[in-house]
Structures are given as structure tokens and as C-alpha cells.
Motif scaffolding. Sequence first.
Motif, PDB file in Angstrom:
ATOM      1  N   ASP B 394       0.875  -1.024   0.112  1.00 24.31           N
ATOM      2  CA  ASP B 394      -0.170  -0.026  -0.035  1.00 24.31           C
ATOM      3  C   ASP B 394       0.742   1.137   0.121  1.00 24.31           C
ATOM      4  O   ASP B 394       1.598   1.611   1.025  1.00 24.31           O
ATOM      5  N   ILE B 396      -0.500   4.310  -1.207  1.00 19.31           N
ATOM      6  CA  ILE B 396      -1.235   5.215  -1.276  1.00 19.31           C
ATOM      7  C   ILE B 396      -0.976   6.535  -0.335  1.00 19.31           C
ATOM      8  O   ILE B 396      -0.420   6.426   0.643  1.00 19.31           O
ATOM      9  N   LEU B 423      -0.583  -0.478  -4.611  1.00 20.81           N
ATOM     10  CA  LEU B 423      -1.698   0.367  -4.644  1.00 20.81           C
ATOM     11  C   LEU B 423      -1.032   1.677  -4.446  1.00 20.81           C
ATOM     12  O   LEU B 423      -0.304   2.079  -3.561  1.00 20.81           O
ATOM     13  N   ASP B 425      -1.381   6.248  -5.686  1.00 19.20           N
ATOM     14  CA  ASP B 425      -2.217   7.445  -6.145  1.00 19.20           C
ATOM     15  C   ASP B 425      -1.260   8.414  -6.802  1.00 19.20           C
ATOM     16  O   ASP B 425      -1.752   9.519  -7.213  1.00 19.20           O
ATOM     17  N   PRO B 449      -8.258   0.011 -11.557  1.00 16.53           N
ATOM     18  CA  PRO B 449      -8.882   0.922 -10.591  1.00 16.53           C
ATOM     19  C   PRO B 449      -8.860   0.388  -9.145  1.00 16.53           C
ATOM     20  O   PRO B 449      -9.012  -0.805  -8.730  1.00 16.53           O
ATOM     21  N   ALA B 450      -8.515   0.993  -8.038  1.00 18.18           N
ATOM     22  CA  ALA B 450      -8.706   0.682  -6.660  1.00 18.18           C
ATOM     23  C   ALA B 450      -9.014   1.993  -5.834  1.00 18.18           C
ATOM     24  O   ALA B 450      -9.211   2.930  -6.456  1.00 18.18           O
ATOM     25  N   ASP B 451      -9.427   1.793  -4.749  1.00 20.89           N
ATOM     26  CA  ASP B 451      -9.737   2.852  -3.847  1.00 20.89           C
ATOM     27  C   ASP B 451      -8.680   3.832  -3.805  1.00 20.89           C
ATOM     28  O   ASP B 451      -7.616   3.850  -3.566  1.00 20.89           O
ATOM     29  N   HIS B 452      -9.326   5.112  -4.120  1.00 22.76           N
ATOM     30  CA  HIS B 452      -8.197   6.254  -4.029  1.00 22.76           C
ATOM     31  C   HIS B 452      -7.014   6.208  -4.845  1.00 22.76           C
ATOM     32  O   HIS B 452      -6.052   6.866  -4.398  1.00 22.76           O
TER      33      HIS B 452
END
Lengths: 462, 462
Positions: B394, B396, B423, B425, B449-452
Amino acid sequence: MPYFDAASSAPLHPVARQALRASLDEGWADPARLYREGRRAALLLDAAREAAAEAVGCRPDELVFTPSGTHAVHAGVTGVLSGRRRVGRHAAVSAVEHSSVLHAVAAGGDVTEVPVDRFGAVSPDSYGEVLRTDTALACLQSANHEVGTEQPVAAVAEVCRSRGVPLLVDAAQSLGWGPVEGGWSVLTASAHKWGGPAGVGLLAVRKGVRFAPQGPADERESGRAPGFQNIPAVVAAAASLRAVRAEAAAEGRRLRELVDVIRARVPELVPDVEVVGDPLRRLPHLVTFSCLYVDGEALLHALDLADFSVNSGSSCTSGTLTPSHVLRAMGVLSEGNVRVSLPSGTTAAEVERYLEVLPGAVAGVRDRLGAPAAPPAAGTPAASPAAVGTLVVDAIGRRCPIPVIELAKVIGDVPVGGTVTVLADDEAARLDIPAWCAMRGQEYVGERPADHGAAFVVRRVS
Amino acid sequence: MPYFDAASSAPLHPVARQALRASLDEGWADPARLYREGRRAALLLDAAREAAAEAVGCRPDELVFTPSGTHAVHAGVTGVLSGRRRVGRHAAVSAVEHSSVLHAVAAGGDVTEVPVDRFGAVSPDSYGEVLRTDTALACLQSANHEVGTEQPVAAVAEVCRSRGVPLLVDAAQSLGWGPVEGGWSVLTASAHKWGGPAGVGLLAVRKGVRFAPQGPADERESGRAPGFQNIPAVVAAAASLRAVRAEAAAEGRRLRELVDVIRARVPELVPDVEVVGDPLRRLPHLVTFSCLYVDGEALLHALDLADFSVNSGSSCTSGTLTPSHVLRAMGVLSEGNVRVSLPSGTTAAEVERYLEVLPGAVAGVRDRLGAPAAPPAAGTPAASPAAVGTLVVDAIGRRCPIPVIELAKVIGDVPVGGTVTVLADDEAARLDIPAWCAMRGQEYVGERPADHGAAFVVRRVS
């Protein structure tokens, strides 16, 4: 070799030259870069912005540098018109604004021109009368560039404020002499008018004014002035603005007296001259007058031969064959027009020499044009109304000042009460024939269409 | 203190400085005026236009001076798009044009970006494929400003000519090195890129190209560049262009060799570097490379502390948090990006010292970021497909180069055949994770696509 056209472009001020030379070594890099050359350039840019903002009377973050006064006006006008598009597309501008303002509002929408009086000044009330619910922008110069008349900016700004309309002030001619008073919303100026270098304009937009920059996006200068900044020129502009402001009170007093000498003596030395513009509420260094029966370009040429550089609003020197829209809006004579604008440091001796040279230069042009030397002797009225005829002068195809000269030549040939009809297609005739009537005490009857031009009718009354 | 960012802005050439100083006394007046100061200014302007036109390879009446290269591009693009409005609103531009070109065409209409190869070059055929019957304008830079790759301008111009579409060439980076070959229709350039002063751009429009200047009307520069001309700067621009051209062949050969040294030695001295751009068809003075696991801004700072000024296309130095659109279009690594562009006069000793300093600067940044020192040892395949799991990292909210560093840290923890899902952004991850896979010989599976943000999937294959 006296240069008397500071209102077009002032010679470079010594402080501008010095600042420009000094900053060439420090100011060539990109101020957006993080390395030392970039940081140095950014420091120069920030300092110049602070100094210029202080002279304008705004916050540094309200001020951007543009590549010219024209760019500042274009960006200011289009930015406000677009930012306030929801309000409407209407703009109110004085009839005597600089052409850059008139062209910018013309490109934008629906324009109302606010009339001026015979001195070239607007009244605050007349702005009040033309502002509408869909007025997005009002524009008013701080002082006129052709005749020097100062405008009541603070009072007009108050009228605009009370109606919720932003006022853009074109301060190109006055910023070197002092800050613009009153609650303006947007202000524009041009460095080469105060002795700064070419290549620098100022655009100040007060916080709270809705403003949407037009044209392709660019991150420089808060998005309001695209392109790589010219930092040495910007530094020189700010430094010279500070320098001319420090000298403004004393130099303004001195030049004001020299201009008063010109205003008083020209009509004594040269027959048939009209000095135009407000004698008191005016720029210190600028005076304009028009000479009957004179071709402006020929007069400029004669003065240039005598080493004087001046400008003219006469149609024959404009390239477009139309007389200055400023003189037209004022309703004053446009032929033989001369604008004298003294740069800092002009001496009394230079002005004296100008006054020695001018009468001969005007007389020479008049001689070559065959201008009438004196008004006709007082005439006697016609014996009976039936005896009154009309005399027609055909000046189609003849340029200013010929139509007026032809009129003057024949006015003595008709009896008092009789008329002269001048056929002319020169734009200046529409302005100069009525102006001649006012100067000569004859009656301007009016104008009607005619083949290839217009017929201007004058009645002899003395 | 070596300045290696000539592609942003070159230090003022001595000839530019000399010409600028000399013309400050002669070039401040309005060239539109008829008096001697105006005539002198007009003579300077005419001579500068002739000299610049000769260097561009056009007629003097085809060339105008603008306040910057950006203004030249904006005026050129909008002028052609408006002049050919009847044809359509479509524009074809390479994906690696300067932002001024991309912003100008975006403001105008419907845009197709022509893709580039991994060296950053377009192919003439790909222009042929995107030109349409409603294409009003095509744009192609002469050479890329970030990676130095030269474009096949003459061949693209021929394709455009055969389809009746005018080609605008942004020659900002190359004009100092030589004229642009081929049948271009519109050419733009910027003086401060070749050692001229800020405040001068060139816009050449061939006779016969339909061109409608946009914005408020103004009579200066054939109506194509509003505002009072900056004559001293224009004179300096033309004089310095002539001067750099006289030196271009010899200086180009010399700098080309220095750049070849950098291109060869940087990958030897610094592990995990990708040198980008065409090694042969390129500007003489410019080279760009990207360093894995490096924060571009931190590297620039480290080099600045060691007295080297360079630029970067990495996202963390752009202020917008997106990596350079040029590197993105090329599909190359964007993290730890460094552009070196040598100004005239750069010495071999300066380049040597740079090569001494660089490895330590990169290593220092990598150390501080905790970058993995070496690729994982060759792994053994998982015992069975069922044993293959996926590991999720992660990242993000973490900026470039952290997502790639996190990926590199864990890739050794999955068996060959297993996957790591990152993951993230950060915009740069989309470019740099595939680039890392290519450099490391791992398989980039794709993105979903993934959250945020997005999930980038990498399969370990070695």
C-alpha cells in the motif's frame, strides 16, 4: 536636439539604464527554477514587484508584469469581461481612451462611449447615466494621452463602486507623476512612458475583482501574463519608477511652468491657433494646440528640420486618414495639430527656442498651401433675401487642411447671410469646418450627404 | 559554478549584451514616428528584422517580433486556427510538444496527439495517418526540449504540404544551431534560448498561409504582435543569433562530444540509470537520464549544493505532481530525472567534475530514501501454481519514487510466478512501475482501479 514627445516614449532614465545593465548578469535565468541562478532571478523579480506595487498602491500579489502597456490593457479588459460574463457583456468607456482600450472593449462586447466636454474631461454623472445592470466593466484613463487633461478618476470610481461595476484605469500617462487616487479595481501602465525600458507593462487587479485570464493557459505571473519574464527590464522599470517618483513633485512644478509658457505664448506668436485641453487639471508636461490652415505632417517635418520632435493628432499624419478620435470627441480643430510633451530635464532655453522656431514653421506651411492671410473684411448684408445665393466649393479628393482653406478663401465672396457649401470626402472636414466657424464667428448650418462625400454648409454672419 | 540548464534559458551572449547596451541610446523612441529619433528606431528595427529573417530563412516581411517565444507560439497557433476556420477546428500535434503549443491548440479546438517512439521521435507516416479533411493546423517541434531528440521536420512538412495542411514548427531549442529545413509554413522561436535577451520571440508566417491574428486589434508588427516594440532587445536578439550561428558548427561539434561522454559514462558510474532520447539524431548540447529510486527534487538539490544547475522532468519538481508529458509519451522512467543542457563555452573539466559529483549525489538520495541496493537474487519457481500468492503493497499517499522503491523491496519475497500489487495514487507510478519492470526484467501485468488510486500488478519472472 530637443525631443518633445515624451508621451509617446520617454528617453531611458539613467536609473533604468543602470539597473538594466546591473541585472543582466543576475536576471537571465528562469525564476521558476530551484537552483541558485533561478533563485537569484526570482529574488530580483520579487523585489521589483514589491517596489512597483508600492508605487502603484497595491499589494505585490495583486500586480503582474506584462510585456507592454498594451498587453496590460488587453489582459485587464478581457480578464474582467470574461470574469464577469454572467453579469453581461456591456462596457462603458470614455470616448477619449487610448486605442488599446477601445480595441480591447470592441473585441469583447457591447460598448457605450461616455462623452467628454470641450477640455476632454468626462463627468462622473455621465458614467452614472450609462452604467447598466449588464455592465461588466467601466474604463477611464487617469489623464489623456493627447491633450493632457486629467480625468476625475476618484469620483468615477465611487460611482462605479456604488453600482457594483469594476473600474479599469489606464494610468499609462500619469503613473510616473504619482499614484492614481480612489477606489479603482484594475490599473494598467507602461514603463517606457516614465523612462523605464520597453518591454514592461503593469497590470494590477484588486483582490475580489472577478478575473478570468484569456488565451492559452500559462503558469507565469499568476496566469495573467504568459511567457518568460524579462527580469532585467522589470528590474529597470521598477527602479526607474521609484526614481521618477522621487523627482516628480519638483520636476512636475518646473515642467508645468514651461507648459504654461507655451500655452500662453503660442496664441500670441502664431495667428489662428486653438490650444486644447484643460489649462489647470492636466499633466504637468503636456500641451496640445491646432493651427488653422496647416497640414500637420508638413508642420512636423518643418519642426523636425529645426530639430524639434513632436507628435500630431492630425489625420494626415496618422496613416489612416482620420483625425484623432480624441480631438473629434472634444469637438476641437484637428488640422495642424501639435502635441508637445516635455521629457524630464527639458530646459527653459529649449522651450524658448521652440517658441522662436514655431511661428516661422507654421507660416512656411501656410504659405506653401496658399492659406488666406486674414479673415475677410466685415461684409455688408445683402440688399434683399432674394439676392442671397449660395457658393459651392468642390474639395472632393482634397485632404485636410485644403477643404477649410478653400472655404476661407471664398467666404468673403458671399454677402452676409449667404452660404458656402463645401463638398468634401476628407474625414477631418467634418470636425474642422465647424471648428473654423467657431473660430471665425461664422454659422455652421450643417451637413448633408452628397455624391462621393458630404456637403458642409456655412452661413456668413459677419 | 557550472550552469547546465541552457535549454531553460541560456546566459546572455556577449554580443547580445553589447548590442543591447549600444542600442539603448538609439532604440527607445517609437519607430512609427516620423521624427529623427523615430526614424533611427525604425532603422534599427528594420535591420534586426532583416538579420533575423536571414537566419530563419524567410523574407523580412514574413517575420514579426513578439514579446516571448510563448507569445509567438500562441499567436502562431491561434492565427492559423482562426485563419483556416472554414476548413475545420482540428489540430495535429506531436505528443511531446512544448506546453505552450499544447495549451494553445487545446484552447482552439479538437486535438490529435501524434505518438512518439521510445526515443521521443515522431514518424512522418503517423502525421499522414491523423491528418483529416478538417485539419486546420499541424505542429511539430524541430527538436525536443526535454530529451534533445530531433524530429523529422522536413519529411513531416512534405506530408502536410501534400495534404494542404500548414505546419507550424516550434524551433525554440534548435534555431541557434541552424535553420529549420523543409517546407514549414509557420516558425516560432525564443531569443533567450540562444543567448539573446528575454523579451523577444520570433514568429515567421510564410506568404500564402491563411492567418487571422486574434485578440484586440493593434497596428504594430503587421497586426500580429501587439504592443510597443522592445527595439534594444530585438537588436540584441538578432545580433546574438547571427553570432551563435557563426560559432554553431564548431561549438556544436565540441558540445556533442562532451554530451557523448556523459551519455557513455553516466550508466557506468551510476547503477540503475536509463539514458533517454535519440543518441545520434539529437541537439548537440542536451542529454537526459533517469535514475531509479531517486527523488528528482532531492537530486537537483544535492547537485545544486555541489554547484551544478540542472533541470528535471520528475513529477516532484514540477509543482503539479505529474511527471513530464514528454517522458510519459516516450514510456520511459520519470523518477530521478535529470536534464543536462550545456551552454556554449562549457569545458571538458566542468563535465568531468560533474561526472565525479553525480554518483555520490545519486547514492546519497538513494540512501536517505532506503532504496534497495541490488536486484533480488534469482528466485526459484513456486512448487505449484496453487502456491503462488500475491503480495499487496500500500503506497497510497506516497510520492515518487516511494511506490517503486516499495515494489523493489518486496519483489524478492514472492516466488517466481507470483505477483506484487502496488496500490498507489501518485501519477508517476503509472509510468515508473512499467519502466522498472522493463529495467529489471519482470513482467508488468497491468493496472486496475482501486480505492483512492490504482492497483499496479507486477509478476516476478526471474
